[in-house]
Enzyme design. Sequence first.
Site, PDB file in Angstrom:
ATOM      1  N   GLN A  32       0.826  -1.199   0.000  1.00 21.66           N
ATOM      2  CA  GLN A  32       0.000   0.000   0.000  1.00 21.66           C
ATOM      3  C   GLN A  32       0.864   1.254   0.000  1.00 21.66           C
ATOM      4  O   GLN A  32       1.591   1.508   0.955  1.00 21.66           O
ATOM      5  CB  GLN A  32      -0.875  -0.011   1.251  1.00 21.66           C
ATOM      6  N   GLY A  33       0.782   2.015  -1.066  1.00 18.17           N
ATOM      7  CA  GLY A  33       1.593   3.236  -1.163  1.00 18.17           C
ATOM      8  C   GLY A  33       0.763   4.469  -0.857  1.00 18.17           C
ATOM      9  O   GLY A  33       0.341   5.172  -1.776  1.00 18.17           O
ATOM     10  N   TYR A  34       0.509   4.692   0.407  1.00 16.30           N
ATOM     11  CA  TYR A  34      -0.242   5.880   0.826  1.00 16.30           C
ATOM     12  C   TYR A  34       0.675   6.914   1.475  1.00 16.30           C
ATOM     13  O   TYR A  34       0.866   8.000   0.963  1.00 16.30           O
ATOM     14  CB  TYR A  34      -1.345   5.510   1.837  1.00 16.30           C
ATOM     15  N   GLU A  47     -18.868  -8.322   3.784  1.00 18.09           N
ATOM     16  CA  GLU A  47     -18.405  -9.392   4.666  1.00 18.09           C
ATOM     17  C   GLU A  47     -17.478  -8.860   5.748  1.00 18.09           C
ATOM     18  O   GLU A  47     -16.498  -9.492   6.094  1.00 18.09           O
ATOM     19  CB  GLU A  47     -17.676 -10.493   3.874  1.00 18.09           C
TER      20      GLU A  47
HETATM   21  C1  LIG Z   1       4.364  -0.621  11.533  1.00 12.72           C
HETATM   22  C2  LIG Z   1       3.856   0.361  10.525  1.00 12.72           C
HETATM   23  C3  LIG Z   1       3.445  -0.073   9.261  1.00 12.72           C
HETATM   24  C4  LIG Z   1       2.959   0.842   8.309  1.00 12.72           C
HETATM   25  N1  LIG Z   1       2.602   0.389   7.048  1.00 12.72           N
HETATM   26  C5  LIG Z   1       2.202   1.285   6.082  1.00 12.72           C
HETATM   27  C6  LIG Z   1       1.922   0.869   4.720  1.00 12.72           C
HETATM   28  O1  LIG Z   1       2.028  -0.305   4.387  1.00 12.72           O
HETATM   29  N2  LIG Z   1       1.564   1.795   3.816  1.00 12.72           N
HETATM   30  C7  LIG Z   1       1.415   3.114   4.140  1.00 12.72           C
HETATM   31  O2  LIG Z   1       1.052   3.900   3.274  1.00 12.72           O
HETATM   32  N3  LIG Z   1       1.698   3.546   5.416  1.00 12.72           N
HETATM   33  C8  LIG Z   1       2.082   2.672   6.393  1.00 12.72           C
HETATM   34  N4  LIG Z   1       2.389   3.109   7.673  1.00 12.72           N
HETATM   35  C9  LIG Z   1       2.335   4.543   7.957  1.00 12.72           C
HETATM   36  C10 LIG Z   1       1.242   4.977   8.899  1.00 12.72           C
HETATM   37  O3  LIG Z   1       0.005   4.949   8.262  1.00 12.72           O
HETATM   38  C11 LIG Z   1       1.614   6.376   9.417  1.00 12.72           C
HETATM   39  O4  LIG Z   1       2.784   6.253  10.178  1.00 12.72           O
HETATM   40  C12 LIG Z   1       0.534   6.979  10.272  1.00 12.72           C
HETATM   41  O5  LIG Z   1      -0.600   7.276   9.509  1.00 12.72           O
HETATM   42  C13 LIG Z   1       1.006   8.248  10.977  1.00 12.72           C
HETATM   43  O6  LIG Z   1       1.612   9.144  10.104  1.00 12.72           O
HETATM   44  P1  LIG Z   1       3.034   9.786  10.455  1.00 12.72           P
HETATM   45  O7  LIG Z   1       3.954   8.697  10.775  1.00 12.72           O
HETATM   46  O8  LIG Z   1       3.391  10.710   9.373  1.00 12.72           O
HETATM   47  O9  LIG Z   1       2.784  10.610  11.792  1.00 12.72           O
HETATM   48  P2  LIG Z   1       2.131  12.058  11.887  1.00 12.72           P
HETATM   49  O10 LIG Z   1       0.913  12.097  11.070  1.00 12.72           O
HETATM   50  O11 LIG Z   1       3.183  13.056  11.666  1.00 12.72           O
HETATM   51  O12 LIG Z   1       1.692  12.096  13.406  1.00 12.72           O
HETATM   52  C14 LIG Z   1       2.565  12.496  14.454  1.00 12.72           C
HETATM   53  C15 LIG Z   1       1.755  12.597  15.723  1.00 12.72           C
HETATM   54  O13 LIG Z   1       0.775  13.615  15.575  1.00 12.72           O
HETATM   55  C16 LIG Z   1      -0.512  13.124  15.894  1.00 12.72           C
HETATM   56  N5  LIG Z   1      -1.507  13.823  15.064  1.00 12.72           N
HETATM   57  C17 LIG Z   1      -1.449  14.065  13.730  1.00 12.72           C
HETATM   58  N6  LIG Z   1      -2.559  14.711  13.332  1.00 12.72           N
HETATM   59  C18 LIG Z   1      -3.341  14.881  14.424  1.00 12.72           C
HETATM   60  C19 LIG Z   1      -4.615  15.469  14.656  1.00 12.72           C
HETATM   61  N7  LIG Z   1      -5.321  16.009  13.675  1.00 12.72           N
HETATM   62  N8  LIG Z   1      -5.101  15.434  15.916  1.00 12.72           N
HETATM   63  C20 LIG Z   1      -4.404  14.878  16.926  1.00 12.72           C
HETATM   64  N9  LIG Z   1      -3.184  14.317  16.772  1.00 12.72           N
HETATM   65  C21 LIG Z   1      -2.663  14.305  15.522  1.00 12.72           C
HETATM   66  C22 LIG Z   1      -0.417  11.650  15.587  1.00 12.72           C
HETATM   67  O14 LIG Z   1      -1.384  10.934  16.315  1.00 12.72           O
HETATM   68  C23 LIG Z   1       1.000  11.326  16.026  1.00 12.72           C
HETATM   69  O15 LIG Z   1       1.013  11.107  17.408  1.00 12.72           O
HETATM   70  C24 LIG Z   1       2.872   2.221   8.633  1.00 12.72           C
HETATM   71  C25 LIG Z   1       3.276   2.649   9.906  1.00 12.72           C
HETATM   72  C26 LIG Z   1       3.781   1.753  10.851  1.00 12.72           C
HETATM   73  C27 LIG Z   1       4.214   2.258  12.191  1.00 12.72           C
END
Ligand SMILES: Cc1cc2nc3c(=O)[nH]c(=O)nc-3n(C[C@H](O)[C@H](O)[C@H](O)COP(=O)(O)OP(=O)(O)OC[C@H]3O[C@@H](n4cnc5c(N)ncnc54)[C@H](O)[C@@H]3O)c2cc1C
Lengths: 359, 398
Positions: B124-126, B242
């Site tokens: 998944q490239g999000y 499902e």
């Molecule tokens: C083990 C693992 C596997 C993953 N696998 C994938 C994958 O296969 N594909 C993919 O695309 N991504 C993947 N991810 C990425 C994951 O989706 C992101 O790490 C996650 O969405 C958080 O984004 P960020 O790391 O940029 O943190 P940030 O968004 O920068 O967040 C930093 C902090 O700010 C808080 N925060 C941010 N916005 C708000 C808000 N509006 N209100 C309150 N608090 C907030 C967050 O809760 C966090 O504590 C993976 C992550 C991990 C740890």
Amino acid sequence: MDFGLSEEQLLLQQTIDRFLEAECPSTRLHEIFDGDEAVDGSLWRGMIELGLGGLTIPEPYGGAGLGLIDLALASETLGRRAAPGPFLGHALAGVAIALGGNEEQRERWLPSLATGRCLATVALAEAGGRWDPARWQARVQGGRVTGGKAWVPCAHAADLLVVGVEGGGLALVERTAAGVEIAAVDGVDRTRRLDDVTLENAPCDVLERSRDVGGRVRDAGLCLVAADAFGGATRCIEMAVDHANTREQFGVTIGHFQAIKHRLATMSVEVEPSRALFWYAAHAWDAVPEDRQRAASLAKAHITDRFMQTARDAVEIHGGMGFTWEGDMQIWLKRAMFDRMFLGSPAAHRERVARVSGW
Amino acid sequence: MDLGFSEEHEAFREEVRRFLADGWPLKGEEANLKRRAQAALFRKRAIERGYLARAIPKAYGGSERPSDPLRATIIASEFARVHAPRDPGAPISQLIATLASHGTEQQKKKFLPPTITGEMVWCQGYSEPGAGSDLASLRTKAELVGDEWVINGQKIWTTAAGVAHMIYLLCRTDPDAPKHKGMSYLLVDLNQPGIEVRPLKEMNGDAHFNEVFFDDARTPADYIVGRPGEGWIVSRSTLAHERNAVGASVAVRVQFERLVELARTSERNGRPAIEDPIIRDRLAELDGYVTSHEYSGYRQLTMDVRGEKRGAIGMMNKLVSTEIGHRVAKLAFDLAGEAGLRAPLGDRKPKGDPDWMTQYMMSLGLSIAGGTSDIQRNIIGERGLGLPRDFVAQKGAR
Ligand SMILES: Cc1cc2nc3c(=O)[nH]c(=O)nc-3n(C[C@H](O)[C@H](O)[C@H](O)COP(=O)(O)OP(=O)(O)OC[C@H]3O[C@@H](n4cnc5c(N)ncnc54)[C@H](O)[C@@H]3O)c2cc1C
């Protein structure tokens, strides 16, 4: 009433902090964390030059003759920077020999501990969670010691081991002596490497006045670990605040979100008051003997628990970056895991608090 | 109220059990195949019998069964019991849902059959370095040049990119449109010169996630799911059909049982830890959470069967299970006692046994992955409880 630090104490912390900021920045810290060597020679020499080898060693033996509170303040700063190396074991060995050694033993070892010519460590625990001096089983007979010691900091790099023996006393064993076997532990915290030590009729020199010193050395260790945990926890909060002030999502720095602000405020409220707890514990060790045990165990249990949760929260605030090996947070989380279990779990220390409080 | 299954469903369970008794693990020659090939072979047979890919039409390799959450639950728990391969999980399940609801005839024919058997692996490239929680601010861009999309940019935290064949990608195709309306959903072959995958090591020493760099990477014009600009909406598809709330809570129960076992075999003060009043209290408190979550799963299942909306509870499952995961791992860490100082990671990790130290770290990763706990709380507060959207986030997200 004066429950604050002196100019000298503040200066000591500042000096160590500046040294580590310059000599052990994140890149260096990661290199050491990932590397094979338990002791980084140049970093340790630098710490020795700052006097960290002999803070509590009495002045006649080349130390600074300071109290445990000063040693704990140093430990706090080292914890803050997640400083890698043999400080903990070496410092406790100095405490042990100063307390338990006779004139000749002090004369022989303390000056070289202070100058760092001799690297020392303490071998207190035994397998099966026997951190308590009353449960040590290593046996001394005819100037030789036999038994297994566990979780010994940096044993394989040390020249001298201060070994806890049956009855709660302490004995000196040179690492290169016959009958000393050392096996590295694959430890969670790679800034403070541990070894298992097996002693098989190894020649030893029992610290003459050490009969009830084992417990005091262990309590000094509790204060140092609590101080380390406090330093680590405060640094986690700082790093998380920095991150919250720079990382942008939704067009603003994430510190704008009350969820983040409140989480950081809670972390701070959990941690900051306990600064006074480790101060008191170290002060009690120096000056309030009747409260030494309770304060040391309380500080160790309370602060290392706070450190674990704080490190965890800080990882979450760092998002995906916090979960990487490359990031810094993992190192502090693992320091927290070490501090929590080394010298006994919070639960064990809370039990002890209840016991010595007469509950 | 009746927690039993009807006779019809019990008969179905028997049928599933008989199938599994013969069917998994594979026997004879087949047992020598590679793991992925074994799983694919088994899934094909399970699909023939109507046990997997139930929401997918036969024309695309599925078994096309009517929606029946109870049968789905029976299948999930019986398959889990013998560790048989089930439908591919997240994040591939999300791709399957997206393709099934929005894919073109051609896309469904080409991609669904190998994907549902697990022969074709996707990542998944999000997320991007600048777009995590605020996914809609992503910047990786794709431009249509002739009959190809040309892609430039970077993804990060991409789990399994090192082993996947394909990546499904959210990227910006219209830089002038409002954020949520300028994205598209593309399917891209990872094996091409314009893509570089660099592994990232996790704190537990594994390297499952990766950075993926796109430098004039290409994919055919018709490898877009939905129309240009519809990427955001398309990526939200689920197979409501499902949805299985019980599967996840079964996993939590299994984890808890392992913890109880650890308490039986660990010592505290020279006695089995499970006899210690503090441990008993903590275990029983945790059992309260676990059992709530478990039966909450059955309750949600019933809501699905009755065609009712789940409401706020449906938004809580991720947070509930990651919080339980943290508590379980923390108690395990305490039970392990001094053994917690030892933590061989990466290749040196012990095989087989539940490895509680990495579990402790993983429980932290799971609370970040797939929408952080804070984001879950925002969703529960705003959509579940009807509170206003965060003013700052709303302003910033425009
Ligand atoms: C083990 C693992 C596997 C993953 N696998 C994938 C994958 O296969 N594909 C993919 O695309 N991504 C993947 N991810 C990425 C994951 O989706 C992101 O790490 C996650 O969405 C958080 O984004 P960020 O790391 O940029 O943190 P940030 O968004 O920068 O967040 C930093 C902090 O700010 C808080 N925060 C941010 N916005 C708000 C808000 N509006 N209100 C309150 N608090 C907030 C967050 O809760 C966090 O504590 C993976 C992550 C991990 C740890």
